[in-house]
Design a protein around this motif. Structure first.
Motif, PDB file in Angstrom:
ATOM      1  N   ASN A 407      -4.521  17.533  14.215  1.00 33.35           N
ATOM      2  CA  ASN A 407      -3.061  17.607  14.298  1.00 33.35           C
ATOM      3  C   ASN A 407      -2.468  17.599  15.708  1.00 33.35           C
ATOM      4  O   ASN A 407      -1.309  17.228  15.879  1.00 33.35           O
ATOM      5  N   ALA A 408      -3.226  18.018  16.712  1.00 36.11           N
ATOM      6  CA  ALA A 408      -2.616  18.295  18.013  1.00 36.11           C
ATOM      7  C   ALA A 408      -2.049  17.047  18.699  1.00 36.11           C
ATOM      8  O   ALA A 408      -0.934  17.076  19.234  1.00 36.11           O
ATOM      9  N   PHE A 409      -2.793  15.942  18.723  1.00 34.77           N
ATOM     10  CA  PHE A 409      -2.286  14.746  19.403  1.00 34.77           C
ATOM     11  C   PHE A 409      -1.094  14.143  18.659  1.00 34.77           C
ATOM     12  O   PHE A 409      -0.184  13.586  19.273  1.00 34.77           O
ATOM     13  N   TYR A 410      -1.102  14.238  17.350  1.00 38.27           N
ATOM     14  CA  TYR A 410       0.056  13.782  16.573  1.00 38.27           C
ATOM     15  C   TYR A 410       1.304  14.556  16.977  1.00 38.27           C
ATOM     16  O   TYR A 410       2.363  13.978  17.249  1.00 38.27           O
ATOM     17  N   LEU A 411       1.188  15.874  17.038  1.00 34.98           N
ATOM     18  CA  LEU A 411       2.330  16.702  17.413  1.00 34.98           C
ATOM     19  C   LEU A 411       2.754  16.425  18.856  1.00 34.98           C
ATOM     20  O   LEU A 411       3.953  16.426  19.172  1.00 34.98           O
ATOM     21  N   GLU A 431       7.526  20.763  17.584  1.00 30.81           N
ATOM     22  CA  GLU A 431       7.472  22.164  18.004  1.00 30.81           C
ATOM     23  C   GLU A 431       7.033  23.060  16.854  1.00 30.81           C
ATOM     24  O   GLU A 431       6.216  23.973  17.044  1.00 30.81           O
ATOM     25  N   GLN A 432       7.547  22.806  15.646  1.00 30.37           N
ATOM     26  CA  GLN A 432       7.158  23.616  14.496  1.00 30.37           C
ATOM     27  C   GLN A 432       5.649  23.516  14.245  1.00 30.37           C
ATOM     28  O   GLN A 432       4.972  24.523  14.003  1.00 30.37           O
ATOM     29  N   GLY A 433       5.141  22.310  14.320  1.00 28.89           N
ATOM     30  CA  GLY A 433       3.712  22.128  14.098  1.00 28.89           C
ATOM     31  C   GLY A 433       2.875  22.849  15.136  1.00 28.89           C
ATOM     32  O   GLY A 433       1.865  23.487  14.800  1.00 28.89           O
ATOM     33  N   MET A 434       3.274  22.736  16.394  1.00 27.37           N
ATOM     34  CA  MET A 434       2.517  23.414  17.442  1.00 27.37           C
ATOM     35  C   MET A 434       2.599  24.928  17.293  1.00 27.37           C
ATOM     36  O   MET A 434       1.604  25.636  17.511  1.00 27.37           O
ATOM     37  N   GLN A 448     -15.841  20.347  15.391  1.00 22.72           N
ATOM     38  CA  GLN A 448     -17.124  20.257  16.083  1.00 22.72           C
ATOM     39  C   GLN A 448     -17.492  21.555  16.801  1.00 22.72           C
ATOM     40  O   GLN A 448     -18.639  21.977  16.747  1.00 22.72           O
ATOM     41  N   SER A 449     -16.512  22.145  17.490  1.00 22.80           N
ATOM     42  CA  SER A 449     -16.813  23.332  18.285  1.00 22.80           C
ATOM     43  C   SER A 449     -15.517  23.964  18.777  1.00 22.80           C
ATOM     44  O   SER A 449     -14.441  23.373  18.703  1.00 22.80           O
ATOM     45  N   GLU A 450     -15.642  25.158  19.298  1.00 25.21           N
ATOM     46  CA  GLU A 450     -14.532  25.833  19.962  1.00 25.21           C
ATOM     47  C   GLU A 450     -14.136  25.071  21.218  1.00 25.21           C
ATOM     48  O   GLU A 450     -12.950  24.940  21.537  1.00 25.21           O
ATOM     49  N   THR A 451     -15.127  24.555  21.929  1.00 22.07           N
ATOM     50  CA  THR A 451     -14.853  23.773  23.140  1.00 22.07           C
ATOM     51  C   THR A 451     -13.968  22.577  22.816  1.00 22.07           C
ATOM     52  O   THR A 451     -13.029  22.270  23.551  1.00 22.07           O
ATOM     53  N   GLU A 452     -14.267  21.893  21.719  1.00 26.51           N
ATOM     54  CA  GLU A 452     -13.466  20.732  21.349  1.00 26.51           C
ATOM     55  C   GLU A 452     -12.006  21.114  21.141  1.00 26.51           C
ATOM     56  O   GLU A 452     -11.095  20.429  21.614  1.00 26.51           O
ATOM     57  N   GLU A 453     -11.765  22.201  20.422  1.00 27.77           N
ATOM     58  CA  GLU A 453     -10.392  22.617  20.172  1.00 27.77           C
ATOM     59  C   GLU A 453      -9.636  22.868  21.477  1.00 27.77           C
ATOM     60  O   GLU A 453      -8.481  22.463  21.639  1.00 27.77           O
ATOM     61  N   LEU A 454     -10.284  23.532  22.415  1.00 22.22           N
ATOM     62  CA  LEU A 454      -9.644  23.817  23.695  1.00 22.22           C
ATOM     63  C   LEU A 454      -9.349  22.539  24.473  1.00 22.22           C
ATOM     64  O   LEU A 454      -8.256  22.364  25.028  1.00 22.22           O
ATOM     65  N   CYS A 455     -10.326  21.652  24.516  1.00 28.44           N
ATOM     66  CA  CYS A 455     -10.126  20.387  25.239  1.00 28.44           C
ATOM     67  C   CYS A 455      -9.001  19.572  24.623  1.00 28.44           C
ATOM     68  O   CYS A 455      -8.204  18.957  25.328  1.00 28.44           O
ATOM     69  N   ARG A 456      -8.927  19.572  23.308  1.00 24.42           N
ATOM     70  CA  ARG A 456      -7.897  18.792  22.615  1.00 24.42           C
ATOM     71  C   ARG A 456      -6.506  19.399  22.757  1.00 24.42           C
ATOM     72  O   ARG A 456      -5.520  18.712  22.505  1.00 24.42           O
ATOM     73  N   LEU A 457      -6.426  20.656  23.124  1.00 25.79           N
ATOM     74  CA  LEU A 457      -5.122  21.303  23.250  1.00 25.79           C
ATOM     75  C   LEU A 457      -4.482  21.103  24.622  1.00 25.79           C
ATOM     76  O   LEU A 457      -3.291  21.376  24.793  1.00 25.79           O
ATOM     77  N   SER A 529     -15.149  16.399  23.059  1.00 24.92           N
ATOM     78  CA  SER A 529     -14.667  17.490  23.907  1.00 24.92           C
ATOM     79  C   SER A 529     -14.312  17.052  25.323  1.00 24.92           C
ATOM     80  O   SER A 529     -13.134  16.918  25.663  1.00 24.92           O
ATOM     81  N   ASN A 530     -15.331  16.828  26.144  1.00 24.94           N
ATOM     82  CA  ASN A 530     -15.081  16.578  27.566  1.00 24.94           C
ATOM     83  C   ASN A 530     -14.321  15.287  27.833  1.00 24.94           C
ATOM     84  O   ASN A 530     -13.716  15.128  28.891  1.00 24.94           O
ATOM     85  N   ASN A 531     -14.350  14.368  26.886  1.00 24.37           N
ATOM     86  CA  ASN A 531     -13.626  13.110  27.068  1.00 24.37           C
ATOM     87  C   ASN A 531     -12.122  13.303  27.102  1.00 24.37           C
ATOM     88  O   ASN A 531     -11.389  12.490  27.665  1.00 24.37           O
ATOM     89  N   TRP A 532     -11.619  14.388  26.494  1.00 23.37           N
ATOM     90  CA  TRP A 532     -10.175  14.634  26.493  1.00 23.37           C
ATOM     91  C   TRP A 532      -9.708  15.336  27.766  1.00 23.37           C
ATOM     92  O   TRP A 532      -8.501  15.405  28.028  1.00 23.37           O
ATOM     93  N   VAL A 533     -10.631  15.889  28.547  1.00 22.85           N
ATOM     94  CA  VAL A 533     -10.258  16.740  29.677  1.00 22.85           C
ATOM     95  C   VAL A 533      -9.525  15.992  30.788  1.00 22.85           C
ATOM     96  O   VAL A 533      -8.493  16.477  31.273  1.00 22.85           O
ATOM     97  N   PRO A 534      -9.983  14.829  31.255  1.00 21.15           N
ATOM     98  CA  PRO A 534      -9.299  14.209  32.394  1.00 21.15           C
ATOM     99  C   PRO A 534      -7.814  13.937  32.143  1.00 21.15           C
ATOM    100  O   PRO A 534      -6.961  14.318  32.962  1.00 21.15           O
TER     101      PRO A 534
END
Length: 628
Positions: A407-411, A431-434, A448-457, A529-534
């Motif tokens: 959901n995060a990138f959509y929002l 904003e409501q979704g976030m 996949q992991s907690e790391t993925e969620e953080l990177c995607r946020l 995960s790490n691909n979203w970081v940059p």
């Protein structure tokens, strides 16, 4: 005096090349079906290499008899991928795709007992029987979720049908799988296989070979390069690897599949995904901003046009929906749709064109029409056979799915579009979704992991703060950044981590599988995960102006530079594969995922996303003014 080694094989191979160039060994090569009386008499040992072809080697009766007489004289023999040997014979070939090899003999293998080794998508021929004195060296196991080491029990050692390499007799060793081209086939970990190969042939030839086997690398990492050099090497991968279809006019291939066959061939992932096309368009767009290369602008335009002209539904109840792939024609994933639109939104944000902004809004409209009152959507929408009532229910019932993966990138797209175009509906739903997603934080639903969620946020929270200007959103962005720092590795990467192992794909064997075995393993995921970081960290820098965030971006980018693949193989040169071990500095990880194992290379999710992020760093001073 050199050891005289007879190599019986149908073809050239990595192993044969090593032996030919090894000091202390004199090699003669024989055709398996043409051995003649006395031809082996002058040799000290023999090696039968059958793994150069898909079909196991079967010696003709005369050749077989001569080899048996040679062994009966007390000389050592190694049989590789040979259907019959000694008094034993083997079953039909089978794939080792979801099997892993475990070291059962630390002395012969020159490795700690329990060491895990991967032979990719190999072929093996399991023995029907075994000699009572048979002793395993490597044993196959299925479904292992450990990263580097697995304890073997007595039953594992006794199950001869799962032997990978073993002593059939004290002077006869057998390898049930294709070992001949282990370098081209990218067996991993590289250092472990080198030790095992050297030790195996040291045993066969009765001489120390650890320093004399002339190993070479199929690919190289740890090459220091600037942001621009790293990104430029990656943007060239699309063309070198043959990813673009009609230069982008008909999209882009998904990438390289995870399967690497015994001869070294890596399959191409051929599905044409809308998200990959949009992400590649974004990568070329950023390359154009840096280089002013008109060819990159043209490719970005062709790929963007493909997203909306080829893959968007234009009329009817589902108008605006972006189809998932050219195969899954009636499927929609919200976050995949969102990333396909990134290029359109960035072009508008940077005043470089608004040609497809109306189509982008239609796509966002479809997503909002199928979003619950809580601002969240289900993981996917399948429109085949969907009734009007089912369609309406999507907007009347809470999505109740606080998952950044889906959901995060959509929002985020709603928020950046709403900010730019003063679209109140997009702003409100985004904003409501976030808010609904963050209400569950840190226990969001993990894929996949907690790391993925953080990177995607990172990116969605940056755009949330940019859209609202609220201090609470800035604070939440820094909370996620600091929580992500807990997973920081000395390499500069963020390790896979899942505090309670609650991710849906954690330690799975029959579906999509996380790379994470245990928290603390030196494994990095460059697909999820790490691909979203940059890109995410640069957006955080742009909306806050905080130079500390740029420093974190630079630190991570240095890791990406060192993890980039460099090879004579154009299908991988300049790219990043999914699984990476930061201690070994090579591609390595749990191979259980049915579609996206350690060697999978995604054109969009991985390569394009990293490229766009790295070029954002190169353009930092030029782009930051667009966020004021």
């Amino acid at each position: 005096m050199s050891t005289r080694l007879a190599v019986i094989t149908r073809d050239e191979s990595n192993v044969l090349s090593l032996l030919k160039h090894c000091t202390g060994i004199s090699v003669a090569v024989f055709d398996p079906q043409s051995l003649t009386d006395g031809c082996l008499d002058a040799f000290d040992c023999a090696c039968i290499l059958g793994g150069t072809r898909k079909e196991p080697l079967v010696l003709c009766a005369k050749s077989r008899t001569l080899v048996e007489e040679f062994a009966a004289a007390g000389k050592k023999v190694l049989f590789e991928y040979t259907s019959s040997f000694c008094e034993n014979y083997c079953k039909a070939p089978e794939s080792t795709r979801f099997l892993r090899l475990v070291c059962a003999d630390s002395q012969l293998a020159a490795l700690p007992e329990g060491t895990l080794l991967d032979d990719q998508c190999n072929l093996r021929i399991a023995p029907y029987y075994h000699c009572r004195t048979a002793k395993p060296i490597l044993v196959y196991k299925k479904g292992l979720s450990a990263h580097a080491c697995q304890t073997l029990c007595a039953e594992d050692r006794a199950d001869f049908t799962q032997y990978g390499i073993w002593f059939e007799t004290p002077r006869t060793a057998v390898c049930s799988f294709c070992l001949s081209n282990f370098i081209n086939a990218r067996f991993s970990p590289v250092s472990a296989w080198r030790k095992l190969i050297a030790s195996l042939f040291s045993w066969l030839c009765d001489i120390p070979l650890f320093s004399s086997l002339p190993f070479w690398d199929y690919y190289r990492c740890s090459q220091a390069a600037s942001l621009r050099e790293t990104a430029d090497a990656a943007i060239g991968w699309f063309e070198r690897a043959g990813m673009l279809i009609e230069d982008g006019a008909e999209g882009i291939r998904e990438g390289m599949a995870t399967e690497i066959l015994p001869n070294g061939h890596q399959k191409t992932a051929d599905p044409i995904r809308t998200d990959c096309a949009g992400e590649a368009a974004m990568a070329y767009f950023f390359h154009y901003l840096v280089s002013h290369d008109p060819k990159s602008l043209r490719r970005a335009s062709l790929l963007e046009a493909f997203v909306y002209e080829r893959m968007q539904i234009r009329s009817g109840r589902f108008a605006g929906m972006l189809r998932w792939t050219n195969i899954a024609w009636t499927v929609c994933y919200p976050d995949d749709m969102a990333r396909a639109m990134f290029v359109t939104l960035f072009k508008a944000l940077y005043n470089k064109g608004r040609e497809y902004l109306p189509q982008c809004r239609k796509a966002l409209g479809f997503l909002m029409d199928t979003t619950g009152p809580d601002g969240l959507r289900a993981a996917r929408t399948d429109i085949l056979n969907m009734t009007q009532d089912e369609y309406r229910a999507l907007s009347e019932q809470d999505g109740a799915f606080p998952c950044a993966h889906y959901n995060a990138f959509y929002l985020a797209c709603l928020l950046i579009y709403g900010k730019m175009e003063r679209d109140e509906r997009c702003l409100a739903v985004g904003e409501q979704g976030m808010r609904s997603l963050l209400k569950a934080y840190p226990q969001t639903i993990r894929e996949q992991s907690e790391t993925e969620e953080l990177c995607r946020l990172l990116l969605p929270l940056s755009w949330l703060y940019y859209a609202t200007g609220k201090e609470e959103d800035r604070t939440m962005l820094y909370t996620v950044v600091q929580d992500l720092e807990k997973m920081l590795d000395a390499s500069g990467a963020y390790l896979e981590w899942d505090s309670d192992y609650s991710a849906a794909c954690s330690k799975q064997n029959d579906g999509e599988c996380s790379l994470l075995g245990c928290n603390g393993d030196p494994v990095v995921d460059l697909l999820y995960s790490n691909n979203w970081v940059p890109l995410g960290m640069m957006q955080a820098y742009f909306v806050t102006g905080d130079p500390e965030l740029y420093k974190k971006f630079e630190r991570h980018a240095r890791f990406l530079s060192r993890a980039q693949l460099h090879s004579d193989d154009p299908q991988i040169d300049g790219a990043w594969a999914r699984g990476f071990d930061t201690r070994l500095m090579e591609v390595y990880g749990i191979p259980n995922d049915v579609g996206w194992g350690p060697w999978a290379i995604e054109s969009g999710w991985t390569v394009a996303e990293i490229i766009a992020g790295l070029y954002s760093g190169v353009l930092k001073d030029e782009l930051k003014g667009f966020y004021t």
